[in-house]
Motif scaffolding. Structure first.
Motif, PDB file in Angstrom:
ATOM      1  N   ARG A  32     -32.317  10.205  24.582  1.00 43.20           N
ATOM      2  CA  ARG A  32     -33.627  10.245  23.920  1.00 43.20           C
ATOM      3  C   ARG A  32     -33.679   9.235  22.782  1.00 43.20           C
ATOM      4  NH1 ARG A  32     -36.852  15.753  23.211  1.00 43.20           N
ATOM      5  NH2 ARG A  32     -38.914  14.839  22.914  1.00 43.20           N
ATOM      6  N   GLU A  33     -32.607   9.121  22.020  1.00 45.31           N
ATOM      7  CA  GLU A  33     -32.560   8.141  20.935  1.00 45.31           C
ATOM      8  C   GLU A  33     -32.732   6.723  21.496  1.00 45.31           C
ATOM      9  OE1 GLU A  33     -32.157   8.853  17.603  1.00 45.31           O
ATOM     10  OE2 GLU A  33     -32.175  11.005  18.046  1.00 45.31           O
ATOM     11  N   ARG A  34     -32.064   6.448  22.601  1.00 40.91           N
ATOM     12  CA  ARG A  34     -32.148   5.110  23.196  1.00 40.91           C
ATOM     13  C   ARG A  34     -33.533   4.830  23.760  1.00 40.91           C
ATOM     14  NH1 ARG A  34     -26.149   5.123  26.076  1.00 40.91           N
ATOM     15  NH2 ARG A  34     -24.985   4.522  24.190  1.00 40.91           N
ATOM     16  N   GLU A  35     -34.160   5.837  24.329  1.00 41.21           N
ATOM     17  CA  GLU A  35     -35.514   5.667  24.845  1.00 41.21           C
ATOM     18  C   GLU A  35     -36.472   5.268  23.726  1.00 41.21           C
ATOM     19  OE1 GLU A  35     -36.548   9.266  26.814  1.00 41.21           O
ATOM     20  OE2 GLU A  35     -34.914   9.096  28.279  1.00 41.21           O
ATOM     21  N   MET A  36     -36.313   5.920  22.566  1.00 40.74           N
ATOM     22  CA  MET A  36     -37.187   5.579  21.441  1.00 40.74           C
ATOM     23  C   MET A  36     -36.920   4.158  20.949  1.00 40.74           C
ATOM     24  SD  MET A  36     -39.614   6.289  19.375  1.00 40.74           S
ATOM     25  CE  MET A  36     -39.958   8.043  19.202  1.00 40.74           C
ATOM     26  N   SER A  37     -35.659   3.778  20.851  1.00 41.59           N
ATOM     27  CA  SER A  37     -35.339   2.426  20.382  1.00 41.59           C
ATOM     28  C   SER A  37     -35.884   1.367  21.326  1.00 41.59           C
ATOM     29  CB  SER A  37     -33.820   2.277  20.240  1.00 41.59           C
ATOM     30  OG  SER A  37     -33.333   3.151  19.244  1.00 41.59           O
ATOM     31  N   LYS A  38     -35.751   1.616  22.622  1.00 42.96           N
ATOM     32  CA  LYS A  38     -36.266   0.655  23.602  1.00 42.96           C
ATOM     33  C   LYS A  38     -37.782   0.519  23.489  1.00 42.96           C
ATOM     34  CE  LYS A  38     -36.406  -0.302  28.567  1.00 42.96           C
ATOM     35  NZ  LYS A  38     -35.984   0.166  29.917  1.00 42.96           N
ATOM     36  N   ALA A  39     -38.470   1.664  23.328  1.00 44.51           N
ATOM     37  CA  ALA A  39     -39.930   1.627  23.210  1.00 44.51           C
ATOM     38  C   ALA A  39     -40.351   0.890  21.954  1.00 44.51           C
ATOM     39  CB  ALA A  39     -40.483   3.051  23.214  1.00 44.51           C
ATOM     40  N   ARG A  40     -39.627   1.054  20.855  1.00 42.58           N
ATOM     41  CA  ARG A  40     -39.979   0.342  19.627  1.00 42.58           C
ATOM     42  C   ARG A  40     -39.738  -1.161  19.773  1.00 42.58           C
ATOM     43  NH1 ARG A  40     -37.608   5.029  15.585  1.00 42.58           N
ATOM     44  NH2 ARG A  40     -39.614   6.078  15.280  1.00 42.58           N
ATOM     45  N   GLN A  41     -38.669  -1.521  20.465  1.00 44.70           N
ATOM     46  CA  GLN A  41     -38.365  -2.937  20.647  1.00 44.70           C
ATOM     47  C   GLN A  41     -39.446  -3.647  21.455  1.00 44.70           C
ATOM     48  OE1 GLN A  41     -35.992  -4.890  19.424  1.00 44.70           O
ATOM     49  NE2 GLN A  41     -36.745  -6.660  20.583  1.00 44.70           N
ATOM     50  N   THR A  42     -40.041  -2.945  22.394  1.00 43.04           N
ATOM     51  CA  THR A  42     -41.076  -3.549  23.254  1.00 43.04           C
ATOM     52  C   THR A  42     -42.488  -3.198  22.796  1.00 43.04           C
ATOM     53  OG1 THR A  42     -40.919  -1.657  24.764  1.00 43.04           O
ATOM     54  CG2 THR A  42     -39.537  -3.577  25.248  1.00 43.04           C
ATOM     55  N   LEU A  43     -42.602  -2.576  21.649  1.00 38.07           N
ATOM     56  CA  LEU A  43     -43.891  -2.135  21.120  1.00 38.07           C
ATOM     57  C   LEU A  43     -44.667  -1.329  22.167  1.00 38.07           C
ATOM     58  CD1 LEU A  43     -45.023  -5.322  19.148  1.00 38.07           C
ATOM     59  CD2 LEU A  43     -43.851  -3.284  18.275  1.00 38.07           C
TER      60      LEU A  43
END
Length: 427
Positions: free
Chosen positions: A370-381
């Motif tokens: 879940r943490e990684r999913e959030m980071s990926k979404a933030r990186q790609t806006l």
């Protein structure tokens, strides 16, 4: 000896639920079965609770969150409590406890059981005390058989787990009331039983009739939540003789429950200073032979009135790191009044945040993912991706409205670090 007996209600419920539980818990059916057999996992599911969602509490499963709701003599509204139940479920609670002390408790309990698939917990001594007070009698004026009858009635109605303060002894009550504590006994159930013992000059009826309680629980697959009637209600009382007297008794009772084929979990401390949380949790887990541990917070400061859900979330995260399995939420209304629906929502989300933070730190795959999913979404806006990964998707969508299709968030605008670190702008 295995806790799961061939042909028992628990055995039947477990075998029918394993295929659904294993994917959710991220574990094999064999690992889950072994945990239940050893008593380090409890399976909440009373077959009389129609449509109940079988739920596992303990290691090596996911950390779960409970929401307390219920009426009081100052506020009693069935429709309002059902609304709070639905809000708790919508916010992600795994279980609900009905702590009602006013109104028609049987009607309210039946309505809650019918309204939710979440396992429902109760404190049977509340119903008995309420009956006595409605008759203008002492709440501690009852016979042991009256309490056993209430426990059995609620089990037949479909209650999935029950708080029973079986570990509160006469000696423990005396230690808590000898003047050495800052705040004496803060548990309602504990106070009623201490009053009963003082008035009768006898030992706790839940302790002397423990075998009868085990028989009821085994017949209905009711999980016994062995209550902490002497939990510290002030940080200064954490770890005192009264608390540990009860904890040591609970360990013996948990072992007796396993031997009798009955599931049991342990209720843990209330107010515990920050630096004592780990030693408290580790000590309780060791003294109770690894039984699932259900903690109220713990609250790491006594001064958070109006924000006790935050104090509880801090303590809850530390408690999970140290071995706690089940977080009982606190709300902004704790110590002040009954929570309303918005308080319930905030309480559930605060405890879920504590569980997520601790489980990610422990490296549990579902939390790390879940943490990684959030980071990926933030990186790609990816605004919708952020919402899906968040603990409170509705709030994320509401606060990002208007920028979710743009090139940057509403805080940074054109100063967006992600955009500036790339070679070109997004189209």
């Amino acid at each position: 000896m295995s806790l799961v007996r061939s042909g028992s209600v628990l055995s039947e419920v477990l075998e029918s639920a394993l295929s659904d539980l294993a994917p959710h818990e991220g574990l094999t059916p064999e690992a889950l079965r072994a945990g239940v057999e050893a008593g380090t996992l409890c399976l909440l599911a009373n077959p009389a609770h129609a449509g109940v969602r079988p739920t596992l509490i303990g290691r090596p499963g996911r950390v779960k969150v409970n929401a307390n709701i219920g009426t009081s003599p100052l506020a009693s509204d069935l429709a309002g409590e059902i609304d709070k139940l639905r809000v708790a479920e919508g916010a992600g609670a795994d279980t609900v406890m009905d702590l009602s002390t006013a109104g028609d408790l049987d009607e309210l309990r039946r309505a809650m059981l019918a309204a939710t698939a979440l396992p429902l917990g109760t404190v049977p001594i509340y119903a008995l005390a309420q009956q006595r007070m409605r008759e203008d009698r002492d709440p501690a004026d009852f016979e042991p058989g009256d309490l056993l009858a209430e426990i059995e009635k609620q089990a037949r109605q479909g209650v999935d787990f029950m708080t029973v303060h079986c570990g509160l002894t006469r000696r423990g009550a005396e230690l808590a009331q000898d003047g050495s504590r800052e705040l004496g006994i803060v548990s309602r159930g504990g106070a009623i039983l201490a009053r009963w013992m003082r008035g009768r000059g006898e030992e706790n009826p839940l302790l002397t009739h423990y075998d009868a309680i085990l028989d009821i629980a085994r017949e209905h697959n009711v999980v016994l939540s062995l209550g902490d009637g002497l939990r510290p209600g002030a940080g200064a009382d954490a770890g005192d003789p009264a608390q540990w007297e009860e904890v040591l008794t609970l360990g013996v009772l948990a072992r007796r429950a396993r031997a009798a084929g009955v599931q049991a979990m342990i209720e843990g401390p209330g107010h515990v200073p920050l630096h004592l949380v780990r030693s408290q949790i580790e000590g309780i887990k060791r003294a109770t032979f690894g039984a699932p541990l259900y903690v109220l917070g713990p609250l790491v400061t006594d001064c958070a009135a109006g924000r006790d859900h935050l104090a509880g979330a801090i303590g809850g995260a530390l408690a999970v790191l140290a071995g706690a399995d089940f977080l009982c939420y606190l709300t902004p209304a704790e110590h002040l009044c009954l929570p309303d629906a918005s308080d319930v929502r905030e309480g559930v989300l605060a405890s879920r945040l504590a569980a997520q933070a601790a489980e990610a730190s422990l490296g549990r795959p579902w939390a790390v993912a879940r943490e990684r999913e959030m980071s990926k979404a933030r990186q790609t806006l990816d605004w919708e991706g952020m919402a899906r990964a968040a603990l409170d998707p509705c709030l994320v969508r509401a606060r990002s409205r208007g920028t979710e299709h743009g090139k940057e968030c509403g805080m940074c605008g054109r100063f967006c670090a992600i955009r500036m670190s790339e070679t070109g702008e997004r189209g």
